[in-house]
Enzyme design. Structure first.
Site, PDB file in Angstrom:
ATOM      1  CG  ASN A 103      -2.501  -5.790  -3.874  1.00 45.16           C
ATOM      2  OD1 ASN A 103      -1.569  -5.526  -3.123  1.00 45.16           O
ATOM      3  ND2 ASN A 103      -3.218  -4.876  -4.490  1.00 45.16           N
ATOM      4  CB  ALA A 104       2.635  -8.154  -1.907  1.00 49.80           C
ATOM      5  CD  GLU A 111     -17.617 -14.127 -16.323  1.00 49.87           C
ATOM      6  OE1 GLU A 111     -18.290 -13.249 -16.873  1.00 49.87           O
ATOM      7  OE2 GLU A 111     -17.697 -15.338 -16.578  1.00 49.87           O
ATOM      8  CG  ASP A 155     -15.516  -6.753  -5.445  1.00 52.83           C
ATOM      9  OD1 ASP A 155     -14.478  -6.829  -6.133  1.00 52.83           O
ATOM     10  OD2 ASP A 155     -16.581  -6.328  -5.906  1.00 52.83           O
ATOM     11  CE1 TYR A 164     -12.291   5.568 -11.528  1.00 50.93           C
ATOM     12  CE2 TYR A 164     -12.139   3.593 -10.175  1.00 50.93           C
ATOM     13  CZ  TYR A 164     -12.499   4.215 -11.359  1.00 50.93           C
ATOM     14  OH  TYR A 164     -13.063   3.475 -12.373  1.00 50.93           O
ATOM     15  CG  ASP A 165      -6.337   6.208  -3.740  1.00 57.17           C
ATOM     16  OD1 ASP A 165      -7.511   6.027  -3.393  1.00 57.17           O
ATOM     17  OD2 ASP A 165      -5.401   5.464  -3.391  1.00 57.17           O
ATOM     18  CE  LYS A 167      -6.406   4.059  -0.165  1.00 57.97           C
ATOM     19  NZ  LYS A 167      -6.069   3.580  -1.518  1.00 57.97           N
ATOM     20  CG  HIS A 185     -12.607   1.782   0.683  1.00 54.44           C
ATOM     21  ND1 HIS A 185     -11.500   2.603   0.636  1.00 54.44           N
ATOM     22  CD2 HIS A 185     -12.493   0.963  -0.401  1.00 54.44           C
ATOM     23  CE1 HIS A 185     -10.783   2.299  -0.435  1.00 54.44           C
ATOM     24  NE2 HIS A 185     -11.359   1.311  -1.068  1.00 54.44           N
ATOM     25  NE  ARG A 186      -8.773  -3.125   0.100  1.00 56.19           N
ATOM     26  CZ  ARG A 186      -8.553  -2.108  -0.740  1.00 56.19           C
ATOM     27  NH1 ARG A 186      -7.665  -1.180  -0.452  1.00 56.19           N
ATOM     28  NH2 ARG A 186      -9.211  -2.029  -1.869  1.00 56.19           N
TER      29      ARG A 186
HETATM   30  P1  IMP Z   1     -10.469  -4.428  -6.129  1.00 54.73           P
HETATM   31  O1  IMP Z   1     -11.648  -4.744  -5.293  1.00 54.73           O
HETATM   32  O2  IMP Z   1      -9.211  -4.300  -5.325  1.00 54.73           O
HETATM   33  O3  IMP Z   1     -10.331  -5.323  -7.330  1.00 54.73           O
HETATM   34  O4  IMP Z   1     -10.694  -2.960  -6.690  1.00 54.73           O
HETATM   35  C1  IMP Z   1     -11.597  -2.673  -7.728  1.00 54.73           C
HETATM   36  C2  IMP Z   1     -11.336  -1.302  -8.314  1.00 54.73           C
HETATM   37  O5  IMP Z   1     -11.929  -0.311  -7.480  1.00 54.73           O
HETATM   38  C3  IMP Z   1      -9.866  -0.909  -8.418  1.00 54.73           C
HETATM   39  O6  IMP Z   1      -9.299  -1.349  -9.637  1.00 54.73           O
HETATM   40  C4  IMP Z   1      -9.956   0.602  -8.362  1.00 54.73           C
HETATM   41  O7  IMP Z   1     -10.309   1.110  -9.622  1.00 54.73           O
HETATM   42  C5  IMP Z   1     -11.107   0.835  -7.412  1.00 54.73           C
HETATM   43  N1  IMP Z   1     -10.633   0.963  -6.027  1.00 54.73           N
HETATM   44  C6  IMP Z   1     -10.857   0.099  -5.003  1.00 54.73           C
HETATM   45  N2  IMP Z   1     -10.254   0.537  -3.874  1.00 54.73           N
HETATM   46  C7  IMP Z   1      -9.635   1.678  -4.198  1.00 54.73           C
HETATM   47  C8  IMP Z   1      -8.819   2.579  -3.446  1.00 54.73           C
HETATM   48  O8  IMP Z   1      -8.508   2.396  -2.252  1.00 54.73           O
HETATM   49  N3  IMP Z   1      -8.353   3.641  -4.129  1.00 54.73           N
HETATM   50  C9  IMP Z   1      -8.628   3.870  -5.431  1.00 54.73           C
HETATM   51  N4  IMP Z   1      -9.360   3.053  -6.176  1.00 54.73           N
HETATM   52  C10 IMP Z   1      -9.875   1.956  -5.568  1.00 54.73           C
END
Ligand code: IMP
Length: 200
Positions: free
Chosen positions: A10-11, A41, A71, A156-157, A178, A183-184
């Site tokens: 994911n760029a 997995e 994650d 889900y934003d 944002k 969280h990130r």
């Molecule tokens: P991943 O860890 O990037 O694979 O995210 C897993 C899943 O959590 C995503 O497909 C979204 O459904 C949800 N998710 C994670 N971070 C966000 C966010 O910042 N906004 C909205 N949904 C999120």
């Protein structure tokens, strides 16, 4: 020069990670830039467990270089923490944000505002060349609304109304705003603080 592989293609995520960890002598590469594929997995029961699975698989695929993996997901209190580690595929395969949001609204149809509390969680793992791990976690608290609003972001934003935004959803603010509260963003700031403390 220390190469740190970002265990994601994911760029946008890669850019956010690189900008948050501006250490001299570090260069970041995505899996694609490394010319490798790694899609293990993710079958752990926790965000940390899944971030570890991604980090270890990417390190194996990249000949032992340092790797950073994350994650993340949404925990809804009224659903006992669901969708949690299953956030991406809550409504089933293939991953479909709109279907996930429809399912979430349906599950919460009878839940009053005061019980719609939720948080996004992000766990980051930096796996060093020698196998040492640095782990950081970030959250953002809010509520699940009754309707999707906003065009920014993903996942889900549009349904997530952070406590700090005074009634706006996370999809109603631009990316920089944002990142400042997400969280990130919080997990990356926590990781940077730990690495600063280790004189990296
Ligand atoms: P991943 O860890 O990037 O694979 O995210 C897993 C899943 O959590 C995503 O497909 C979204 O459904 C949800 N998710 C994670 N971070 C966000 C966010 O910042 N906004 C909205 N949904 C999120």
């Amino acid at each position: 020069m220390k190469t740190v592989v970002i265990a994601s293609n994911n760029a946008h995520k890669a850019q956010e990670i690189a900008e948050a960890l501006p250490f001299p002598g570090w260069e970041f590469k995505t899996l694609r830039q490394m010319g490798v594929e790694s899609d293990p997995e993710e079958n752990a029961e926790t965000f940390l467990g899944n971030a570890r699975i991604k980090a270890r698989a990417a390190q194996d695929a990249c000949g032992g270089l340092a790797v950073i993996a994350d994650d993340s997901g949404l925990e809804v209190d009224a659903l006992g923490g669901a969708p949690g580690v299953h956030s991406a595929r809550y409504a089933g395969e293939p991953c479909d944000d709109e279907a996930n949001n429809r399912k979430l609204l349906a599950e919460l149809a009878d839940v009053p505002d005061e019980n719609r509390t939720a948080r996004f969680v992000c766990t980051l793992v930096l796996l060093q060349e020698d196998g040492e791990e640095v782990v950081a976690r970030g959250t953002i608290e809010g509520r699940i609304g009754h309707e999707a609003r906003g065009e920014h972001g993903f996942g889900y934003d549009p349904l997530f109304y952070p406590d700090q935004l005074g009634g706006r959803s996370l999809a109603e603010v631009p990316g920089e705003d944002k990142n400042a509260i997400s969280h990130r963003g919080n997990a990356l700031r926590a990781l940077k603080a730990q690495l600063d403390g280790m004189n990296t």
